[in-house]
Motif scaffolding. Sequence first.
Motif, PDB file in Angstrom:
ATOM      1  N   UNK A 266      24.993  17.264  -7.270  1.00  0.00           N
ATOM      2  CA  UNK A 266      24.648  18.233  -8.319  1.00  0.00           C
ATOM      3  C   UNK A 266      25.896  18.945  -8.845  1.00  0.00           C
ATOM      4  N   UNK A 267      26.861  19.205  -7.982  1.00  0.00           N
ATOM      5  CA  UNK A 267      28.052  19.963  -8.363  1.00  0.00           C
ATOM      6  C   UNK A 267      29.289  19.103  -8.623  1.00  0.00           C
ATOM      7  N   UNK A 268      29.099  17.789  -8.676  1.00  0.00           N
ATOM      8  CA  UNK A 268      30.244  16.883  -8.838  1.00  0.00           C
ATOM      9  C   UNK A 268      30.767  16.857 -10.268  1.00  0.00           C
ATOM     10  N   UNK A 269      32.100  16.794 -10.400  1.00  0.00           N
ATOM     11  CA  UNK A 269      32.669  16.608 -11.735  1.00  0.00           C
ATOM     12  C   UNK A 269      32.700  15.127 -12.118  1.00  0.00           C
ATOM     13  N   UNK A 270      32.821  14.256 -11.114  1.00  0.00           N
ATOM     14  CA  UNK A 270      32.762  12.807 -11.318  1.00  0.00           C
ATOM     15  C   UNK A 270      32.027  12.192 -10.139  1.00  0.00           C
ATOM     16  N   UNK A 271      31.259  11.131 -10.407  1.00  0.00           N
ATOM     17  CA  UNK A 271      30.567  10.399  -9.343  1.00  0.00           C
ATOM     18  C   UNK A 271      30.904   8.922  -9.502  1.00  0.00           C
ATOM     19  N   UNK A 272      31.409   8.330  -8.435  1.00  0.00           N
ATOM     20  CA  UNK A 272      31.721   6.911  -8.441  1.00  0.00           C
ATOM     21  C   UNK A 272      30.845   6.208  -7.415  1.00  0.00           C
ATOM     22  N   UNK A 273      30.097   5.209  -7.859  1.00  0.00           N
ATOM     23  CA  UNK A 273      29.264   4.408  -6.965  1.00  0.00           C
ATOM     24  C   UNK A 273      29.940   3.056  -6.759  1.00  0.00           C
ATOM     25  N   UNK A 274      29.884   2.560  -5.514  1.00  0.00           N
ATOM     26  CA  UNK A 274      30.451   1.226  -5.283  1.00  0.00           C
ATOM     27  C   UNK A 274      29.729   0.525  -4.142  1.00  0.00           C
ATOM     28  N   UNK A 275      29.429  -0.751  -4.386  1.00  0.00           N
ATOM     29  CA  UNK A 275      28.849  -1.627  -3.374  1.00  0.00           C
ATOM     30  C   UNK A 275      29.062  -3.059  -3.822  1.00  0.00           C
ATOM     31  N   UNK A 276      29.031  -3.982  -2.900  1.00  0.00           N
ATOM     32  CA  UNK A 276      29.192  -5.393  -3.247  1.00  0.00           C
ATOM     33  C   UNK A 276      27.963  -6.170  -2.793  1.00  0.00           C
ATOM     34  N   UNK A 277      27.775  -7.364  -3.343  1.00  0.00           N
ATOM     35  CA  UNK A 277      26.610  -8.168  -2.978  1.00  0.00           C
ATOM     36  C   UNK A 277      25.321  -7.461  -3.334  1.00  0.00           C
ATOM     37  N   UNK A 278      24.358  -7.458  -2.402  1.00  0.00           N
ATOM     38  CA  UNK A 278      23.082  -6.799  -2.636  1.00  0.00           C
ATOM     39  C   UNK A 278      23.224  -5.308  -2.839  1.00  0.00           C
ATOM     40  N   UNK A 279      24.230  -4.705  -2.209  1.00  0.00           N
ATOM     41  CA  UNK A 279      24.439  -3.258  -2.342  1.00  0.00           C
ATOM     42  C   UNK A 279      24.918  -2.864  -3.734  1.00  0.00           C
ATOM     43  N   UNK A 280      25.453  -3.823  -4.475  1.00  0.00           N
ATOM     44  CA  UNK A 280      25.892  -3.536  -5.840  1.00  0.00           C
ATOM     45  C   UNK A 280      24.707  -3.172  -6.729  1.00  0.00           C
ATOM     46  N   UNK A 281      23.536  -3.699  -6.412  1.00  0.00           N
ATOM     47  CA  UNK A 281      22.332  -3.393  -7.192  1.00  0.00           C
ATOM     48  C   UNK A 281      22.039  -1.893  -7.128  1.00  0.00           C
ATOM     49  N   UNK A 282      22.104  -1.336  -5.917  1.00  0.00           N
ATOM     50  CA  UNK A 282      21.855   0.101  -5.743  1.00  0.00           C
ATOM     51  C   UNK A 282      22.957   0.919  -6.407  1.00  0.00           C
ATOM     52  N   UNK A 283      24.206   0.438  -6.346  1.00  0.00           N
ATOM     53  CA  UNK A 283      25.327   1.155  -6.960  1.00  0.00           C
ATOM     54  C   UNK A 283      25.167   1.219  -8.478  1.00  0.00           C
ATOM     55  N   UNK A 284      24.767   0.112  -9.079  1.00  0.00           N
ATOM     56  CA  UNK A 284      24.540   0.074 -10.529  1.00  0.00           C
ATOM     57  C   UNK A 284      23.400   1.021 -10.909  1.00  0.00           C
ATOM     58  N   UNK A 285      22.327   0.976 -10.125  1.00  0.00           N
ATOM     59  CA  UNK A 285      21.172   1.837 -10.398  1.00  0.00           C
ATOM     60  C   UNK A 285      21.562   3.311 -10.294  1.00  0.00           C
ATOM     61  N   UNK A 286      22.348   3.653  -9.285  1.00  0.00           N
ATOM     62  CA  UNK A 286      22.784   5.039  -9.105  1.00  0.00           C
ATOM     63  C   UNK A 286      23.641   5.521 -10.250  1.00  0.00           C
TER      64      UNK A 286
END
Length: 282
Positions: free
Chosen positions: A129-149
């Motif tokens: 909630x208080x972040x100035x920037x948010x970076x999501x990262x995952x590879x393989x199946x976890x990339x799906x959740x990272x993209x969604x986030x």
Amino acid sequence: MNSLLDQIKNRLEQLSDAEKIVGTYIIKYPENVPNMTAKDLSIKTGVSPASVVRFFKSIGAASFKKFKLELVKELTLSENDLTDFSILQKKDSPYELFYKVTKLNQNALESTQLSLERKNFEKGVDALKNADKITFFGVGGSAIAAIDGSYKFSRLGFHSTMMSDFHQIAATIPYLTKSSVFVAISMSGKTKDVLELAQLAKKNSALVVAITNAQKSPLFKLADIQLCTPIVEQDFRIGSIASTMTQLNIIDALYLSVFHLLGDQVISQYREAREAVIRLRR
């Protein structure tokens, strides 16, 4: 290695009469236990809460919660043969496979309630909630959740990114600050690319939130906040099915929690975006 239920059976004769009642119930109705509290188990078996506590100490369990998490893992992996190559030995019909997939995902989502610590989830929501920037990262199946986030938090007006290229995202991490959040997503918690980027983010004072399995993995130990998913798949598997569902479920809960806290600050922008989408439909 014996299952939890086998271990209880082997120790049953060494337990007190009250503890035997608890053990017998768990052996007979293991599928009921993950959704029960110690008080529920006490009422169901007709023994005192103290006897329930003594039972888990007697069988060597660190706590009732950890026992339930391990039990869910065993039940999920034993009842569903979808996550490893043994599925090829079965002759299930397409609808039978649909039923098994649904059951597997349902069990996985329910067990996330056991693996996820409430205080860590609330810390994660506050940090995002208080972040100035948010970076999501995952590879393989976890990339799906990272993209969604990344997509969901962009809709809330955050500077939110997800890049699949390791070098491209590595080039952006030095611009993170102590107010930034790096969300590292890895089922095993051992994926090299995820670990290296999380270490780089932490070096730049960003807060690292890990969405990873409930085990003491390198990513678990590195992260400032651990949002733990249950272990619901074999390590040697045909695809990330249930684990991806648990990751997406946590992302959804984070997103809705932050949305709820922001409230009226973003509702007008949501309506504007919605009107534009409707207007541009083909």
